[in-house]
Design a protein around this motif. Structure first.
Motif, short mmCIF file in Angstrom:
data_model
loop_
_atom_site.label_atom_id
_atom_site.label_comp_id
_atom_site.label_asym_id
_atom_site.label_seq_id
_atom_site.Cartn_x
_atom_site.Cartn_y
_atom_site.Cartn_z
N ALA A 178 0.83 -1.21 0.00
CA ALA A 178 0.00 0.00 0.00
C ALA A 178 0.86 1.25 0.00
CB ALA A 178 -0.93 -0.01 1.21
N GLY A 179 2.00 1.22 0.73
CA GLY A 179 2.89 2.38 0.75
C GLY A 179 3.52 2.64 -0.60
N VAL A 180 4.00 1.55 -1.26
CA VAL A 180 4.58 1.71 -2.60
C VAL A 180 3.53 2.24 -3.57
CG1 VAL A 180 5.60 0.46 -4.55
CG2 VAL A 180 6.32 -0.07 -2.21
N LEU A 181 2.34 1.71 -3.51
CA LEU A 181 1.27 2.18 -4.40
C LEU A 181 0.94 3.64 -4.14
CD1 LEU A 181 -0.80 1.40 -6.56
CD2 LEU A 181 -2.36 0.72 -4.72
N LEU A 182 0.95 4.03 -2.86
CA LEU A 182 0.67 5.43 -2.52
C LEU A 182 1.74 6.36 -3.10
CD1 LEU A 182 -0.98 7.54 -0.97
CD2 LEU A 182 0.40 7.00 1.06
N LEU A 183 3.00 5.98 -2.97
CA LEU A 183 4.08 6.81 -3.52
C LEU A 183 3.99 6.88 -5.04
CD1 LEU A 183 7.10 5.74 -1.30
CD2 LEU A 183 5.79 7.86 -1.19
N ALA A 184 3.64 5.76 -5.67
CA ALA A 184 3.52 5.77 -7.13
C ALA A 184 2.40 6.69 -7.58
CB ALA A 184 3.28 4.35 -7.63
N VAL A 185 1.30 6.69 -6.87
CA VAL A 185 0.18 7.57 -7.23
C VAL A 185 0.57 9.03 -7.04
CG1 VAL A 185 -2.16 8.25 -6.58
CG2 VAL A 185 -1.58 5.84 -6.78
N VAL A 186 1.26 9.32 -5.94
CA VAL A 186 1.72 10.70 -5.70
C VAL A 186 2.66 11.15 -6.81
CG1 VAL A 186 3.06 12.17 -4.15
CG2 VAL A 186 1.37 10.58 -3.22
N TRP A 187 3.59 10.28 -7.18
CA TRP A 187 4.52 10.62 -8.28
C TRP A 187 3.77 10.85 -9.58
CZ3 TRP A 187 5.29 7.74 -12.74
CH2 TRP A 187 6.32 8.18 -13.58
N PHE A 188 2.75 10.06 -9.85
CA PHE A 188 1.97 10.18 -11.08
C PHE A 188 1.31 11.54 -11.17
CE2 PHE A 188 -0.39 8.66 -14.65
CZ PHE A 188 -1.63 9.25 -14.57
N PHE A 189 0.69 11.98 -10.06
CA PHE A 189 0.00 13.28 -10.10
C PHE A 189 0.99 14.43 -10.14
CE2 PHE A 189 -3.59 10.73 -8.60
CZ PHE A 189 -4.60 11.21 -9.44
#
Length: 363
Positions: free
Chosen positions: A24-35
């Protein structure tokens, strides 16, 4: 059963929680990077290859695995491990108590109960079922201990009398009725032994099941015990409707005979009555034996099915039996998956009701 040693459920749950939190943490960072990347360019949208390249700190885009991000992921991993270990321990605490109770029961302690508090869930349903099983085992164990003690006492008495008669006969050979007394005592010992064998056979369900009509067995028992009823001035009334169940013909006949014998012997001194009836409905078959007699206390009725208990106390008479009549009936009924109910009669006496499963009629 031999099993290969593996990870405990608590460790598995802990690793599962920690892995899920890390993902969940990796996915959260990836989403933040995407935006963040999308805000830098209103036209360009990153492709899947860009997302793969973003995992390399030297490539285009924000450095998702910067030292701060690594610290955050490490913190999430530690929190997941610690939190997962604590949560798994709380979730598995009921299972630990169940295991402890099972070990105590295996060591002979049947009085221990789990008694899990809280609302019902899988663990509490299991704990309640285990408590019920322990209660039944404790009751059966207590019954077996009382039975063994009473059986030893009942067998020792006739054997001691036989030994005394033989000792006296060796010193004084003159006949004085010792042979008749010896025969009576021997007959009682044989009857007790046969009753014990019937109890063991019925309790272990060592019999062949077949379709049996209780009404025919009731009529056979009445014909057998009619001389005894006439001797005690007891009238026997029958109402025999077909009542077909599945079980042992010999054991169910013994059940009918014991109930009728008990109803005849424990009756009024004069002008007594015994009523025996059979019936059948969609849910099962019913055998009812009711007699007249003195009023019985409820606390006495509850003990009548105990081995070596008699309705008038531990007394001897020519027809007192060995004190196993209703105990044998109870065991036979239980072995046939039925129920036995004893209730006091309205004007005195006892009403015994036996409910047994109905035989499946082939279509």
């Amino acid at each position: 059963m031999d099993r290969r040693r593996g990870l405990s459920v608590r460790v598995k749950l802990t690793l599962s929680y920690a892995g899920f939190l890390l993902f969940a943490g990796v996915l959260l960072l990836a989403v933040v990077w995407f935006f963040l990347l999308r805000q830098r360019s209103s036209v360009y949208l990153p492709t899947f290859d860009d997302l793969l390249l973003a995992f390399n700190p030297g490539n285009f885009g924000p450095r998702i695995f910067s030292p701060a991000a690594v610290v955050v992921l490490a913190f999430l991993l530690v929190v997941g491990l610690v939190g997962g270990w604590v949560l798994a321990g709380r979730m598995l605490a009921p299972l630990t108590r169940i295991t402890s109770a099972a070990r105590k029961a295996a060591n002979g302690s049947l009085s221990h109960r789990i008694e899990l508090e809280g609302r019902g869930d899988e663990f509490r349903v299991l704990a309640d079922a285990f408590d019920t099983m322990l209660a039944q085992l404790e009751t059966r164990d207590a019954e077996q201990q009382r039975f063994a003690a009473n059986a030893s006492h009942e067998l020792r008495t006739p054997l001691a009398v036989m030994q005394t008669i033989l000792d006296v006969a060796g010193q004084d050979p003159s006949p004085d009725g010792r042979e008749e007394r010896l025969r009576a005592v021997t007959a009682r010992a044989i009857a007790l032994t046969e009753a014990l064998l019937i109890l063991g056979r019925a309790d272990q369900r060592l019999f062949v099941r077949e379709d049996v009509d209780l009404s025919l067995l009731a009529e056979e028992a009445v014909e057998t015990l009619l001389p005894l009823a006439e001797k005690h001035h007891v009238a026997v009334e029958t109402s025999s409707d077909p009542a077909i169940t599945v079980g042992s013909h010999a054991l169910l006949l013994q059940m009918n005979t014991n109930l009728l014998h008990n109803a005849i012997v424990h009756n009024l001194p004069e002008n007594g009555t015994v009523r025996i009836a059979t019936s059948m409905d969609a849910e099962g078959v019913t055998l009812t034996v009711e007699n007249t007699g003195e009023r019985l206390r409820p606390e006495l009725i509850s003990t009548l099915t105990e081995p070596f208990q008699r309705g008038t106390g531990r007394i001897r008479s020519d027809q007192a039996g060995v004190g196993l009549g209703l105990a044998i009936v109870k065991t036979i009924v239980r072995a046939h998956d039925g129920t036995l109910t004893l209730t006091p009669g309205v004007a005195g006496g006892l009403r015994v009701t036996v409910r047994l499963p109905i035989a499946q009629v082939p279509r």
